[in-house]
Design a protein around this motif. Sequence first.
Motif, PDB file in Angstrom:
ATOM      1  N   THR A  10       0.840  -1.200   0.000  1.00 35.03           N
ATOM      2  CA  THR A  10       0.000   0.000   0.000  1.00 35.03           C
ATOM      3  C   THR A  10       0.872   1.245   0.000  1.00 35.03           C
ATOM      4  OG1 THR A  10      -1.691  -1.240   1.206  1.00 35.03           O
ATOM      5  CG2 THR A  10      -1.934   1.161   1.178  1.00 35.03           C
ATOM      6  N   GLU A  11       1.937   1.247   0.851  1.00 32.14           N
ATOM      7  CA  GLU A  11       2.843   2.407   0.874  1.00 32.14           C
ATOM      8  C   GLU A  11       4.226   2.120   0.286  1.00 32.14           C
ATOM      9  OE1 GLU A  11       1.458   1.956   4.421  1.00 32.14           O
ATOM     10  OE2 GLU A  11      -0.316   2.952   3.636  1.00 32.14           O
ATOM     11  N   GLY A  12       4.474   0.891  -0.143  1.00 30.51           N
ATOM     12  CA  GLY A  12       5.719   0.621  -0.869  1.00 30.51           C
ATOM     13  C   GLY A  12       6.759  -0.231  -0.167  1.00 30.51           C
ATOM     14  N   GLN A  13       6.640  -0.427   1.171  1.00 28.76           N
ATOM     15  CA  GLN A  13       7.688  -1.180   1.872  1.00 28.76           C
ATOM     16  C   GLN A  13       7.739  -2.644   1.417  1.00 28.76           C
ATOM     17  OE1 GLN A  13       9.997   0.128   3.571  1.00 28.76           O
ATOM     18  NE2 GLN A  13      11.002  -1.615   4.510  1.00 28.76           N
ATOM     19  N   THR A  14       6.572  -3.229   1.181  1.00 30.16           N
ATOM     20  CA  THR A  14       6.552  -4.641   0.769  1.00 30.16           C
ATOM     21  C   THR A  14       7.081  -4.796  -0.662  1.00 30.16           C
ATOM     22  OG1 THR A  14       4.683  -4.936   2.254  1.00 30.16           O
ATOM     23  CG2 THR A  14       5.135  -6.737   0.751  1.00 30.16           C
ATOM     24  N   VAL A  58       0.008  -5.463   6.135  1.00 31.20           N
ATOM     25  CA  VAL A  58      -1.237  -5.421   6.914  1.00 31.20           C
ATOM     26  C   VAL A  58      -1.691  -3.979   7.125  1.00 31.20           C
ATOM     27  CG1 VAL A  58      -2.252  -5.934   9.176  1.00 31.20           C
ATOM     28  CG2 VAL A  58      -0.683  -7.572   8.104  1.00 31.20           C
ATOM     29  N   HIS A  59      -2.953  -3.734   6.815  1.00 34.60           N
ATOM     30  CA  HIS A  59      -3.593  -2.452   7.116  1.00 34.60           C
ATOM     31  C   HIS A  59      -4.944  -2.757   7.741  1.00 34.60           C
ATOM     32  CE1 HIS A  59      -0.506  -1.191   4.329  1.00 34.60           C
ATOM     33  NE2 HIS A  59      -0.640   0.027   4.819  1.00 34.60           N
ATOM     34  N   HIS A  60      -5.254  -2.111   8.830  1.00 39.22           N
ATOM     35  CA  HIS A  60      -6.523  -2.363   9.520  1.00 39.22           C
ATOM     36  C   HIS A  60      -6.720  -3.872   9.710  1.00 39.22           C
ATOM     37  CE1 HIS A  60      -7.336   1.864   8.891  1.00 39.22           C
ATOM     38  NE2 HIS A  60      -7.015   1.694   7.629  1.00 39.22           N
ATOM     39  N   GLU A  61      -5.640  -4.538  10.082  1.00 34.66           N
ATOM     40  CA  GLU A  61      -5.628  -5.958  10.442  1.00 34.66           C
ATOM     41  C   GLU A  61      -5.785  -6.924   9.270  1.00 34.66           C
ATOM     42  OE1 GLU A  61      -8.136  -6.800  13.782  1.00 34.66           O
ATOM     43  OE2 GLU A  61      -7.321  -5.141  14.949  1.00 34.66           O
ATOM     44  N   GLN A  64      -3.716  -7.123   1.746  1.00 34.09           N
ATOM     45  CA  GLN A  64      -4.363  -6.530   0.566  1.00 34.09           C
ATOM     46  C   GLN A  64      -5.394  -7.483  -0.071  1.00 34.09           C
ATOM     47  OE1 GLN A  64      -1.017  -6.193   1.103  1.00 34.09           O
ATOM     48  NE2 GLN A  64      -0.891  -3.980   1.272  1.00 34.09           N
ATOM     49  N   VAL A  88       3.984  -8.534   6.330  1.00 32.98           N
ATOM     50  CA  VAL A  88       4.672  -7.313   6.759  1.00 32.98           C
ATOM     51  C   VAL A  88       3.710  -6.453   7.576  1.00 32.98           C
ATOM     52  CG1 VAL A  88       5.851  -5.227   5.933  1.00 32.98           C
ATOM     53  CG2 VAL A  88       6.099  -7.388   4.675  1.00 32.98           C
ATOM     54  N   LEU A  90       3.444  -3.715  11.452  1.00 33.74           N
ATOM     55  CA  LEU A  90       4.119  -3.086  12.591  1.00 33.74           C
ATOM     56  C   LEU A  90       4.075  -4.012  13.797  1.00 33.74           C
ATOM     57  CD1 LEU A  90       3.262   0.695  12.833  1.00 33.74           C
ATOM     58  CD2 LEU A  90       5.429  -0.398  12.259  1.00 33.74           C
ATOM     59  N   TYR A 104      -3.232 -12.088  12.300  1.00 36.30           N
ATOM     60  CA  TYR A 104      -3.526 -11.628  10.924  1.00 36.30           C
ATOM     61  C   TYR A 104      -3.262 -12.747   9.927  1.00 36.30           C
ATOM     62  CZ  TYR A 104      -2.571  -7.023  13.111  1.00 36.30           C
ATOM     63  OH  TYR A 104      -2.542  -5.926  13.930  1.00 36.30           O
ATOM     64  N   GLY A 124       7.574  -3.759   9.082  1.00 36.66           N
ATOM     65  CA  GLY A 124       7.483  -2.887   7.905  1.00 36.66           C
ATOM     66  C   GLY A 124       8.168  -1.557   8.157  1.00 36.66           C
ATOM     67  N   GLN A 135      -4.438   8.367   7.725  1.00 38.56           N
ATOM     68  CA  GLN A 135      -3.440   7.302   7.931  1.00 38.56           C
ATOM     69  C   GLN A 135      -2.592   7.584   9.171  1.00 38.56           C
ATOM     70  OE1 GLN A 135      -1.744   7.845   3.994  1.00 38.56           O
ATOM     71  NE2 GLN A 135      -2.165   5.716   3.496  1.00 38.56           N
ATOM     72  N   VAL A 143      -2.675   1.657  15.960  1.00 34.84           N
ATOM     73  CA  VAL A 143      -1.635   0.619  15.852  1.00 34.84           C
ATOM     74  C   VAL A 143      -0.609   0.749  16.965  1.00 34.84           C
ATOM     75  CG1 VAL A 143       0.044  -0.475  14.344  1.00 34.84           C
ATOM     76  CG2 VAL A 143      -1.971   0.591  13.343  1.00 34.84           C
TER      77      VAL A 143
HETATM   78  C1  LIG Z   1      -3.466   3.262   7.730  1.00 34.24           C
HETATM   79  C2  LIG Z   1      -2.553   2.183   8.239  1.00 34.24           C
HETATM   80  C3  LIG Z   1      -3.082   1.104   8.938  1.00 34.24           C
HETATM   81  C4  LIG Z   1      -2.234   0.098   9.448  1.00 34.24           C
HETATM   82  N1  LIG Z   1      -2.781  -0.941  10.144  1.00 34.24           N
HETATM   83  C5  LIG Z   1      -1.961  -1.869  10.714  1.00 34.24           C
HETATM   84  C6  LIG Z   1      -2.505  -2.926  11.523  1.00 34.24           C
HETATM   85  O1  LIG Z   1      -3.708  -3.089  11.681  1.00 34.24           O
HETATM   86  N2  LIG Z   1      -1.627  -3.764  12.123  1.00 34.24           N
HETATM   87  C7  LIG Z   1      -0.259  -3.649  11.971  1.00 34.24           C
HETATM   88  O2  LIG Z   1       0.475  -4.431  12.542  1.00 34.24           O
HETATM   89  N3  LIG Z   1       0.279  -2.690  11.172  1.00 34.24           N
HETATM   90  C8  LIG Z   1      -0.541  -1.798  10.542  1.00 34.24           C
HETATM   91  N4  LIG Z   1      -0.018  -0.804   9.769  1.00 34.24           N
HETATM   92  C9  LIG Z   1       1.449  -0.777   9.522  1.00 34.24           C
HETATM   93  C10 LIG Z   1       1.812  -1.339   8.135  1.00 34.24           C
HETATM   94  O3  LIG Z   1       1.623  -2.730   8.087  1.00 34.24           O
HETATM   95  C11 LIG Z   1       3.284  -0.977   7.845  1.00 34.24           C
HETATM   96  O4  LIG Z   1       3.407   0.426   7.758  1.00 34.24           O
HETATM   97  C12 LIG Z   1       3.816  -1.641   6.586  1.00 34.24           C
HETATM   98  O5  LIG Z   1       5.187  -1.305   6.433  1.00 34.24           O
HETATM   99  C13 LIG Z   1       3.071  -1.202   5.323  1.00 34.24           C
HETATM  100  O6  LIG Z   1       3.634  -1.906   4.229  1.00 34.24           O
HETATM  101  P1  LIG Z   1       3.490  -1.367   2.731  1.00 34.24           P
HETATM  102  O7  LIG Z   1       4.296  -0.103   2.650  1.00 34.24           O
HETATM  103  O8  LIG Z   1       4.061  -2.439   1.879  1.00 34.24           O
HETATM  104  O9  LIG Z   1       2.046  -1.151   2.467  1.00 34.24           O
HETATM  105  C14 LIG Z   1      -0.831   0.181   9.224  1.00 34.24           C
HETATM  106  C15 LIG Z   1      -0.311   1.259   8.504  1.00 34.24           C
HETATM  107  C16 LIG Z   1      -1.148   2.248   8.009  1.00 34.24           C
HETATM  108  C17 LIG Z   1      -0.559   3.414   7.241  1.00 34.24           C
END
Ligand SMILES: Cc1cc2nc3c(=O)[nH]c(=O)nc-3n(C[C@H](O)[C@H](O)[C@H](O)COP(=O)(O)O)c2cc1C
Length: 176
Positions: A10-14, A58-61, A64, A88, A90, A104, A124, A135, A143
């Motif tokens: 979603t934000e590029g780390q993966t 993972v976003h919001h648990e 993708q 990946v 937090l 998750y 991540g 965000q 988180v």
């Molecule tokens: C809006 C938002 C929601 C997130 N929700 C979770 C979560 O529910 N649990 C968690 O462990 N990490 C969560 N994270 C952390 C992401 O998993 C972490 O930033 C990860 O590096 C994103 O990877 P990406 O850049 O490949 O998308 C969230 C991050 C954002 C920005």
Amino acid sequence: MNVLIVYGTTEGQTRKIAAWTATHIGERGHQVELRDSAALESVLKLGAFDAFIVAASVHHEHHQDTITNFVFAHHELLNSKPSALISVSLSAVLEDEKTEAQKYVDRFVSVVGWQPRMTLLLGGALRFTEYDYFQEQVVKFIVMKRSGAASPERDHEFTDWNALADFVDRFLETAG
Ligand SMILES: Cc1cc2nc3c(=O)[nH]c(=O)nc-3n(C[C@H](O)[C@H](O)[C@H](O)COP(=O)(O)O)c2cc1C
């Protein structure tokens, strides 16, 4: 060995993690292809690959939707060959949150019907400079607060590249 890596980001780390993994596998003398689950071509012949790595954040648990759809559609093939999941988040690096990161994964694999041979819970990154207001609020107040950890309020990469290298090497060993 011919390895396919499919990632969701979603934000590029993966994407960065998946690209690093592809380079690492190539350096070990294997063929490797890297695909974004959001832009998968239908002509991709999955049967031509010997092993699969799926990486998703993972976003919001949840991971993708594009990854959920890909794995659900191909779970029988994935179950029949060596396959690994890199999840990946937090939670993977936050104190007392490892069970959350595992939750998750457990939910994801039970929904899609896939049994990856190996799973890595990988930290991540935080990218406050790129987040919109919503965000930023989610990361700071949901988180991070859940674990009681203080939010660093600045960009930070938590990914343990050595742990990733060990994981990929072990996967190649068992798959080969
Ligand atoms: C809006 C938002 C929601 C997130 N929700 C979770 C979560 O529910 N649990 C968690 O462990 N990490 C969560 N994270 C952390 C992401 O998993 C972490 O930033 C990860 O590096 C994103 O990877 P990406 O850049 O490949 O998308 C969230 C991050 C954002 C920005």
